[in-house]
Design a protein around this motif. Structure first.
Motif, PDB file in Angstrom:
ATOM      1  N   ILE A  46       0.859  -1.183   0.000  1.00  0.00           N
ATOM      2  CA  ILE A  46       0.000   0.000   0.000  1.00  0.00           C
ATOM      3  C   ILE A  46       0.902   1.242   0.000  1.00  0.00           C
ATOM      4  O   ILE A  46       1.853   1.326   0.773  1.00  0.00           O
ATOM      5  N   ILE A  47       0.589   2.168  -0.904  1.00  0.00           N
ATOM      6  CA  ILE A  47       1.294   3.456  -0.883  1.00  0.00           C
ATOM      7  C   ILE A  47       0.246   4.547  -0.659  1.00  0.00           C
ATOM      8  O   ILE A  47      -0.959   4.284  -0.738  1.00  0.00           O
ATOM      9  N   LEU A 102      -2.215  -8.692  12.960  1.00  0.00           N
ATOM     10  CA  LEU A 102      -3.378  -8.701  12.066  1.00  0.00           C
ATOM     11  C   LEU A 102      -3.851 -10.114  11.788  1.00  0.00           C
ATOM     12  O   LEU A 102      -5.030 -10.366  11.605  1.00  0.00           O
ATOM     13  N   PHE A 103      -2.884 -11.052  11.749  1.00  0.00           N
ATOM     14  CA  PHE A 103      -3.217 -12.454  11.494  1.00  0.00           C
ATOM     15  C   PHE A 103      -2.868 -13.260  12.737  1.00  0.00           C
ATOM     16  O   PHE A 103      -1.792 -13.109  13.297  1.00  0.00           O
ATOM     17  N   PHE A 104      -3.803 -14.087  13.158  1.00  0.00           N
ATOM     18  CA  PHE A 104      -3.578 -14.892  14.362  1.00  0.00           C
ATOM     19  C   PHE A 104      -4.199 -16.259  14.118  1.00  0.00           C
ATOM     20  O   PHE A 104      -4.989 -16.420  13.174  1.00  0.00           O
ATOM     21  N   PRO A 105      -3.832 -17.254  14.936  1.00  0.00           N
ATOM     22  CA  PRO A 105      -4.367 -18.591  14.689  1.00  0.00           C
ATOM     23  C   PRO A 105      -5.895 -18.583  14.724  1.00  0.00           C
ATOM     24  O   PRO A 105      -6.483 -18.129  15.698  1.00  0.00           O
ATOM     25  N   LEU A 141       1.623  -1.573   3.995  1.00  0.00           N
ATOM     26  CA  LEU A 141       0.921  -2.850   4.177  1.00  0.00           C
ATOM     27  C   LEU A 141       1.019  -3.649   2.879  1.00  0.00           C
ATOM     28  O   LEU A 141       0.800  -3.108   1.789  1.00  0.00           O
ATOM     29  N   ALA A 142       1.367  -4.926   2.990  1.00  0.00           N
ATOM     30  CA  ALA A 142       1.480  -5.747   1.781  1.00  0.00           C
ATOM     31  C   ALA A 142       0.097  -5.926   1.156  1.00  0.00           C
ATOM     32  O   ALA A 142      -0.876  -6.198   1.858  1.00  0.00           O
ATOM     33  N   ILE A 143       0.051  -5.738  -0.180  1.00  0.00           N
ATOM     34  CA  ILE A 143      -1.224  -5.901  -0.884  1.00  0.00           C
ATOM     35  C   ILE A 143      -1.761  -7.321  -0.663  1.00  0.00           C
ATOM     36  O   ILE A 143      -2.962  -7.537  -0.501  1.00  0.00           O
ATOM     37  N   THR A 144      -0.844  -8.280  -0.605  1.00  0.00           N
ATOM     38  CA  THR A 144      -1.295  -9.665  -0.400  1.00  0.00           C
ATOM     39  C   THR A 144      -2.007  -9.802   0.936  1.00  0.00           C
ATOM     40  O   THR A 144      -2.969 -10.552   1.065  1.00  0.00           O
ATOM     41  N   GLU A 145      -1.527  -9.053   1.946  1.00  0.00           N
ATOM     42  CA  GLU A 145      -2.194  -9.114   3.248  1.00  0.00           C
ATOM     43  C   GLU A 145      -3.585  -8.486   3.169  1.00  0.00           C
ATOM     44  O   GLU A 145      -4.551  -9.011   3.732  1.00  0.00           O
TER      45      GLU A 145
END
Lengths: 376, 366, 92
Positions: A46-47, A102-105, A141-145
């Motif tokens: 993200i830009i 942001l990501f968790f089990p 932020l990674a676009i993939t995320e």
């Protein structure tokens, strides 16, 4: 610049102007943003331009949001979404999500943001209907995320049969956000005759919890604290309306319904006890806690009753109805471990007390703030 | 969990309590030194199972509660410095200094981080070579070996941006201070099991005989605590004053020799002020001369600190066992866990917070 | 004062010269410094405080303590029975 810019609020006072884009923008956006016709995939992160309302913004909408959330209302890309209203009363709720990591089990901020708000609707007995979503993305932020988060939101919305019909995106400078914040606002429909309020608990009522407590909070904490597991603790994030429907089916006299999120079971029960001016007597050993969550709490010095849940509900029904309600709940996978954990009493109003494993009692108090790993 | 759940069995707990009831003939006042034991007693309601007359006095064994105000104020001053990453155990963040606490300093822009282990602070120092990383090294003998290892490794690895603000306290001098205090009511001690893991209990027999006071090394689960109480009551009833070990699965008389060796190298004995209690001679550890380079008090200029303690707070009397938390006029009024006047209201194992959170009901019931 | 929990050593490894271990706490695995228990082996249990193993648990003592409790229980149950019988005979 079209209407998409008329409601800018500064999330970051250091910054001249947060970059903004609305999904519902007409597409006839200003060309003040970067003009390079590079496709989305060439920007791995993200830009600031992704919030600038220009072509990059449009690309986010066209390539990520609309395909994922795809529904007629959103596809019109109008400034506001119009939808028909059904019979009954409307319920509305809003919630913002700032979970780290942001990501968790068991999930990510995306399904959390959908389930969290529609669960709040469900706790008033409402059938969740539509959602808005507002993103505040951090530069970098990674676009993939983002794609993964949006995918989870879409999947959660689909599963819960709600539509995400409008939204907004802003981008803040690197260092001014934890990657991604999400706000969702939801509207649901309450059928006639349904009257659920935290003030309706009465002495003699049974207190039921739909399953194990503490899973979500410990799943998130385990990532922060570098814990590993034999059998992983996963967040319980889930949409609870199916359980609510089962309860409404089982009893005409549902007094209280709450989802014990932040502050955990203890906070929710205390809020109900105060609102209804009843005492509560719990049986500590009857409160379901998964063995791994119990161990992780032991290790970090946490009390599982104070740890957040994202897919559990507490319901309070007249004592004689408890058996039927628990049976109904257990018929659904989300309620397989439902249990009666105690009763409302006339004694010690506004105080929640638990009978301990050794047969003594203790007060279950509201925590002051977030629980922190402790040494003593 | 193995070695925990077996020691929480409700039926056996009631049997142990009944056994205490069988052997007791008159009132006794017993101090559990350790705040962890206070926590377990209140959390499980162990005191409710005890026969009338057997009274538990909650001791000063909570590092959060006894860490002196001056150290908290220094911590706040250092944490507020530009370029400092201030690391602390979670317990210390809400402890009130003269004006602020670490949460408030963090809110005002300081980089304050909660760590689970001092090794986490060391890693932060490695990862941030351009920043000064300061660790608030508090605790009793149990925590000291971990903190000692952190600074030892920092020296070995030449981590020059790491330092510690040290305020370690020691149990045996505190026990003696309590016995010497005018109006002391304590007749027996449950010694802190996890402190004794490290130190052993060879220094206790002289205290037991000098003050004619039974000392029983005790664990933390309900059965452990009841067994500790049963053993001190038996000694009191028989007129004995011996040292016993009721936590044999974990504690040996010699303690952890490897840890003691490192402690001797890294720390040196010093007089220490205990918050609410006062200065107790040779009751603390500071960094030894060989490690002074890693002492945050030397590295940062924070000598000019004037402290201000709330005049209402009687936490010192609570810590010495002179009064119960609810005997304090400010308890539950000016002083609550939300706005604590003293540290005993902050820590979840502080006697005042424990009473506030868990004790209200049992008191009103009686 | 000190939150310390028992865990089982699953693996021992070396981190830049410091002996470390993976310890299992009821299904939760955490890295723990083993510098203070040089003789501990895989399968042994240790008490862990702030990421450091500070004491090896002695299984035999643990069982012995539990046995004492059990005997106390049997003793107590025996006493209760005796008392009940006495009460009964006193009543009749």
């Amino acid at each position: 610049m079209n209407a998409s810019f008329d409601d800018q609020k500064h999330s970051n006072p250091d910054q001249d102007s947060p970059r903004s884009v609305r999904f519902s923008s007409t597409g006839k956006v200003s060309i003040s943003g970067p003009l390079c016709p590079t496709p989305l995939r060439d920007y791995p992160h993200i830009i600031l331009g992704h919030g600038g309302g220009g072509r990059l913004s449009s690309e986010l909408i066209e390539h990520i949001f609309v395909p994922a959330f795809g529904n007629d209302a959103l596809r019109t890309l109008a400034d506001a979404s119009v939808f028909p209203v059904h019979r009954g009363r409307l319920a509305m709720s809003t919630d913002s999500f700032v979970v780290r990591p942001l990501f968790f089990p068991g999930g990510n901020i995306g399904d959390l943001a959908v389930n969290g708000t529609i669960n709040d609707l469900a706790m008033s007995g409402a059938v969740p209907h539509v959602l808005s979503v507002a993103f505040i993305l951090e530069e970098g932020l990674a676009i993939t995320e983002l794609i993964a988060i949006v995918g989870s939101m879409a999947e959660a919305a689909r599963r819960a049969n709600v539509s995400i019909i409008t939204g907004d995106t802003k981008v803040v400078d690197r260092g001014h956000g934890d990657g991604c914040y999400i706000n969702t606002t939801g509207i649901g429909i309450v059928a006639d005759g349904v009257d659920i309020a935290p003030s309706r608990a009465e002495p003699g009522d049974a207190i039921i919890v739909s399953g194990t407590v503490g899973d979500h909070g410990m799943a998130v904490m385990s990532v922060r604290e570098g814990l590993e597991f034999e059998s992983p603790i996963v967040s319980d994030t889930a949409a609870l309306y199916p359980l609510v429907a089962l309860i409404l089916d089982a009893t005409d006299d549902l007094h209280v319904l709450r989802d014990p999120t932040r502050g955990g079971l203890a906070t929710t029960l205390n809020e109900i006890a105060v609102a209804s001016s009843v005492g509560m007597m719990l049986d500590e050993t009857a409160i379901p806690v998964s063995p791994t969550v119990a161990s992780a709490c032991e290790l970090l010095g946490f009390d599982p009753f104070l740890v957040a849940n994202e897919g559990k509900l507490v319901c309070i029904v007249p004592g004689p109805e408890a058996g039927t309600v628990v049976r109904q709940l257990r018929s659904h996978p989300l309620g397989a471990q439902a249990a009666v954990i105690g009763h409302c009493v006339a004694d010690h109003p506004r105080t929640v007390v638990a009978r301990t494993a050794i047969g003594a009692s203790r007060v279950i108090a509201v925590p002051i703030g977030e629980q922190l790993p402790r040494i003593c | 969990m193995k070695y925990l759940s077996e020691f929480r069995d409700g039926r056996r707990a009631r049997m142990l309590a009944a056994e205490i009831g069988r052997i007791v003939t008159r009132p006794w006042s017993i101090m559990e030194v350790c705040g962890g034991q206070t926590h377990s007693i209140i959390r499980n309601g162990i005191d409710q199972l005890l026969p009338n007359g057997v009274e538990m006095i909650h001791g000063p064994g909570c590092p959060v509660c006894v860490t002196p105000l001056e150290v908290i104020d220094k911590a706040l001053a250092i944490a507020a410095l530009r370029n400092v990453i201030f690391c602390s155990f979670g317990d210390m963040l809400r402890v009130p200094g003269s004006r602020d606490d670490l949460f408030k300093v963090k809110g005002a822009g300081a980089d304050v981080r909660v760590v689970y282990s001092p090794l986490d602070a060391l890693k932060i120092a490695r990862d941030n070579p351009a920043r000064e990383v300061v660790f608030l090294a508090i605790g009793f003998e149990t925590t000291a070996p971990a903190n000692a290892m952190a600074v030892k490794l920092a020296k070995q690895q030449s981590l020059e941006n790491f330092s510690m603000l040290v305020s370690h306290v020691l149990v045996p001098p505190a026990i003696e201070a309590i016995m010497n205090a005018p109006g002391n009511r304590v007749q027996a001690f449950l010694a802190a099991g996890h402190v004794c893991c490290v130190t052993g209990y060879a220094s206790y027999p002289s205290i037991a005989s000098r003050y004619r006071v039974p000392i029983v090394v005790t664990g933390f689960e309900p059965l452990d605590i009841l067994e500790g109480i049963r053993r001190v009551v038996r000694q009191l009833e028989l007129g004995e004053a011996r040292v016993e070990n009721a936590y044999e699965r974990v504690v040996t008389e010699a303690g952890n020799v490897a840890a003691q060796k490192v402690l001797r190298e890294v720390f040196a004995e010093t007089d220490r002020t205990w918050r609410g209690i006062g200065t107790i001679p040779r009751s603390g550890w500071r960094l030894s001369d060989a490690y002074l380079d890693f002492d945050a008090e030397h590295r940062f200029d924070v000598a000019d600190i004037t402290t201000h303690e709330s005049p209402l707070c009687r936490s010192g009397d609570v810590l010495k066992g002179a009064i119960k938390p609810h005997d304090c006029a400010a308890f539950g009024k000016e002083c609550t866990p939300r706005s604590p006047l003293g540290a005993t209201m902050v820590s979840s194992e502080g006697a005042c917070a424990a009473y506030f959170n868990y004790g209200r009901f049992s008191r009103s019931e009686r | 004062m000190c939150l310390a929990v028992p865990g089982r050593v699953e693996r021992i490894y070396d981190a830049d010269g410091t002996p470390m271990g993976k310890l299992n706490f009821g299904g939760v695995v955490k890295d723990v410094c083993l510098a203070y228990l040089p003789d501990i082996g895989v399968g042994d249990y240790a008490i862990v405080h702030v990421g450091f193993a500070i004491s090896q648990i002695d299984e035999r003592s643990a069982l012995e303590t539990l046995r004492t409790f059990a005997e106390l229980g049997i003793l107590q149950e025996g006493l209760d029975e005796l008392r009940e019988k006495q009460d009964e005979s006193a009543e009749s």
